[in-house]
Scaffold this motif. Sequence first.
Motif, mmCIF file in Angstrom:
data_model
loop_
_atom_site.group_PDB
_atom_site.id
_atom_site.type_symbol
_atom_site.label_atom_id
_atom_site.label_comp_id
_atom_site.label_asym_id
_atom_site.label_seq_id
_atom_site.Cartn_x
_atom_site.Cartn_y
_atom_site.Cartn_z
ATOM 1 N N TYR A 127 0.874 -1.167 0.000
ATOM 2 C CA TYR A 127 0.000 0.000 0.000
ATOM 3 C C TYR A 127 0.911 1.216 0.000
ATOM 4 C CZ TYR A 127 -4.043 -2.927 1.060
ATOM 5 O OH TYR A 127 -5.040 -3.858 1.011
ATOM 6 N N ALA A 128 0.573 2.205 -0.802
ATOM 7 C CA ALA A 128 1.453 3.346 -1.044
ATOM 8 C C ALA A 128 1.640 4.262 0.155
ATOM 9 C CB ALA A 128 0.938 4.162 -2.231
ATOM 10 N N GLY A 129 0.592 4.494 0.933
ATOM 11 C CA GLY A 129 0.696 5.481 2.012
ATOM 12 C C GLY A 129 0.727 6.882 1.438
ATOM 13 N N GLY A 130 1.341 7.796 2.165
ATOM 14 C CA GLY A 130 1.500 9.163 1.689
ATOM 15 C C GLY A 130 0.571 10.176 2.317
ATOM 16 N N SER A 131 -0.558 9.737 2.857
ATOM 17 C CA SER A 131 -1.472 10.682 3.504
ATOM 18 C C SER A 131 -0.996 10.983 4.922
ATOM 19 C CB SER A 131 -2.892 10.123 3.544
ATOM 20 O OG SER A 131 -3.473 10.185 2.264
ATOM 21 N N ILE A 132 -1.515 12.056 5.467
ATOM 22 C CA ILE A 132 -1.146 12.450 6.834
ATOM 23 C C ILE A 132 -1.855 11.539 7.834
ATOM 24 C CG2 ILE A 132 -1.281 14.281 8.579
ATOM 25 C CD1 ILE A 132 0.705 14.849 6.317
ATOM 26 N N GLN A 133 -1.071 10.940 8.711
ATOM 27 C CA GLN A 133 -1.635 10.169 9.818
ATOM 28 C C GLN A 133 -1.361 10.917 11.107
ATOM 29 O OE1 GLN A 133 0.125 6.285 10.192
ATOM 30 N NE2 GLN A 133 2.083 7.069 10.833
ATOM 31 N N LEU A 134 -2.213 10.682 12.054
ATOM 32 C CA LEU A 134 -2.096 11.312 13.369
ATOM 33 C C LEU A 134 -2.006 10.218 14.424
ATOM 34 C CD1 LEU A 134 -5.078 13.748 12.836
ATOM 35 C CD2 LEU A 134 -2.653 14.342 12.664
ATOM 36 N N ILE A 135 -1.078 10.371 15.318
ATOM 37 C CA ILE A 135 -1.067 9.525 16.501
ATOM 38 C C ILE A 135 -1.578 10.405 17.628
ATOM 39 C CG2 ILE A 135 0.336 8.215 18.138
ATOM 40 C CD1 ILE A 135 2.224 7.557 15.805
ATOM 41 N N ILE A 136 -2.690 9.987 18.199
ATOM 42 C CA ILE A 136 -3.327 10.716 19.299
ATOM 43 C C ILE A 136 -3.178 9.834 20.537
ATOM 44 C CG2 ILE A 136 -5.481 11.750 20.133
ATOM 45 C CD1 ILE A 136 -4.699 13.050 17.532
ATOM 46 N N GLN A 144 -2.520 2.958 29.249
ATOM 47 C CA GLN A 144 -3.425 3.649 30.170
ATOM 48 C C GLN A 144 -4.232 4.678 29.383
ATOM 49 O OE1 GLN A 144 -3.757 2.783 33.508
ATOM 50 N NE2 GLN A 144 -2.468 1.116 32.744
ATOM 51 N N ALA A 145 -5.550 4.638 29.518
ATOM 52 C CA ALA A 145 -6.434 5.505 28.741
ATOM 53 C C ALA A 145 -6.443 6.931 29.270
ATOM 54 C CB ALA A 145 -7.849 4.944 28.765
ATOM 55 N N ASN A 146 -6.625 7.877 28.360
ATOM 56 C CA ASN A 146 -6.772 9.289 28.684
ATOM 57 C C ASN A 146 -8.272 9.586 28.736
ATOM 58 O OD1 ASN A 146 -7.266 12.124 28.166
ATOM 59 N ND2 ASN A 146 -5.096 12.320 27.658
ATOM 60 N N PRO A 147 -8.833 9.826 29.920
ATOM 61 C CA PRO A 147 -10.284 10.016 30.049
ATOM 62 C C PRO A 147 -10.831 11.177 29.211
ATOM 63 C CG PRO A 147 -9.278 9.746 32.211
ATOM 64 C CD PRO A 147 -8.164 9.859 31.219
ATOM 65 N N PHE A 148 -10.090 12.283 29.118
ATOM 66 C CA PHE A 148 -10.564 13.414 28.317
ATOM 67 C C PHE A 148 -10.690 13.019 26.848
ATOM 68 C CE2 PHE A 148 -9.422 16.992 25.493
ATOM 69 C CZ PHE A 148 -10.592 17.713 25.621
ATOM 70 N N LEU A 149 -9.660 12.380 26.304
ATOM 71 C CA LEU A 149 -9.718 11.987 24.894
ATOM 72 C C LEU A 149 -10.821 10.963 24.657
ATOM 73 C CD1 LEU A 149 -5.924 11.883 24.012
ATOM 74 C CD2 LEU A 149 -7.605 13.626 23.390
ATOM 75 N N LEU A 150 -10.977 10.011 25.562
ATOM 76 C CA LEU A 150 -12.056 9.029 25.410
ATOM 77 C C LEU A 150 -13.421 9.706 25.406
ATOM 78 C CD1 LEU A 150 -10.917 5.985 27.592
ATOM 79 C CD2 LEU A 150 -11.035 6.141 25.094
ATOM 80 N N SER A 151 -13.567 10.787 26.159
ATOM 81 C CA SER A 151 -14.864 11.480 26.207
ATOM 82 C C SER A 151 -15.211 12.154 24.879
ATOM 83 C CB SER A 151 -14.872 12.518 27.338
ATOM 84 O OG SER A 151 -14.115 13.673 26.983
ATOM 85 N N LEU A 152 -14.229 12.371 24.018
ATOM 86 C CA LEU A 152 -14.461 13.010 22.724
ATOM 87 C C LEU A 152 -14.856 12.010 21.632
ATOM 88 C CD1 LEU A 152 -11.375 15.426 22.590
ATOM 89 C CD2 LEU A 152 -13.684 15.921 23.437
ATOM 90 N N ILE A 153 -14.723 10.723 21.910
ATOM 91 C CA ILE A 153 -14.913 9.680 20.897
ATOM 92 C C ILE A 153 -16.345 9.171 20.892
ATOM 93 C CG2 ILE A 153 -14.174 7.391 20.135
ATOM 94 C CD1 ILE A 153 -11.436 8.010 21.445
ATOM 95 N N LYS A 154 -16.897 9.094 19.668
ATOM 96 C CA LYS A 154 -18.232 8.520 19.456
ATOM 97 C C LYS A 154 -18.090 7.291 18.564
ATOM 98 C CE LYS A 154 -20.431 13.035 19.439
ATOM 99 N NZ LYS A 154 -19.736 14.129 18.820
ATOM 100 N N GLY A 155 -18.966 6.334 18.765
ATOM 101 C CA GLY A 155 -18.969 5.155 17.926
ATOM 102 C C GLY A 155 -19.053 3.919 18.774
ATOM 103 N N PRO A 156 -18.923 2.778 18.149
ATOM 104 C CA PRO A 156 -18.553 2.580 16.756
ATOM 105 C C PRO A 156 -19.759 2.683 15.818
ATOM 106 C CG PRO A 156 -18.773 0.443 17.789
ATOM 107 C CD PRO A 156 -19.039 1.487 18.859
ATOM 108 N N ILE A 157 -19.438 3.003 14.586
ATOM 109 C CA ILE A 157 -20.415 3.040 13.512
ATOM 110 C C ILE A 157 -19.919 2.054 12.457
ATOM 111 C CG2 ILE A 157 -21.547 4.498 11.793
ATOM 112 C CD1 ILE A 157 -20.342 6.887 13.596
#
Length: 170
Positions: A127-136, A144-157
Motif C-alpha cells: 500500500y502506497a501510504g502518503g497521507s497524513i496520519q495522526l497519533i493521538i 493507560q487511557a486518557n479520560p478526556f480523549l475518550l470522552s471526545l470519541i463517538k462510535g462505533p459506527i
Amino acid sequence: MSPFDISIQEARSFEGGFFRFTEISGPIRLVRFSDSGRGANGRFGRFWLYGSEVSEILSAGPSGKHLVKEVSQRWAVCDDWGDKGLVWLMDVPSQHAVQACWGATKFQPKVSGAEQDRGGRRTRRSYAGGSIQLIIPVTDTERQANPFLLSLIKGPIPTDKVVTAPGRYI
C-alpha cells in the motif's frame, strides 16, 4: 506543549521516520477505523485520520469496499491489521485542543511482516501510504487511557453505514 511518547513501531510508520508533535485545535473531526472483531476496544487505538480526507474519499466512491480500499492505500493499513469494519469519530470542540504526532505514512506491505513471520500469507504488493496520519495519545505507551480523549470519541459506527449516509457522520 510537551511531546508524548510514541513507540518505535509508531515512529517507523512515518515516511522517512519524519514526524512532528503538535496540538490540533477544535472544532475538528478526526476519524479512526478499527477491526469489527475488536468491538468497543477499537476506540483505544492511537492512529487517527483527518475527517476531511475521509469525506473526500466518500465523495468519490459509492461503496464500503471502495472506502476500505482507499483507506488501506492512503494510510498503508496492512490487511491483517483488521477489516476496517468500524468507524470511530473524535470531535474536538472549539476552545479545546488535543496533542498529536503527525506525518506522512510510509508504504507498507499488504500483509505485515509479523503475519508473514507466523507463516501467514506472503505478498510482494504494498500500500502506497502518503497521507497524513495522526497519533493521538488516547492511551499512553503503557496502555493507560486518557479520560478526556475518550470522552471526545463517538462510535462505533459500521463502515457500511457511514458510506450510505456520509453527511450524517463525517
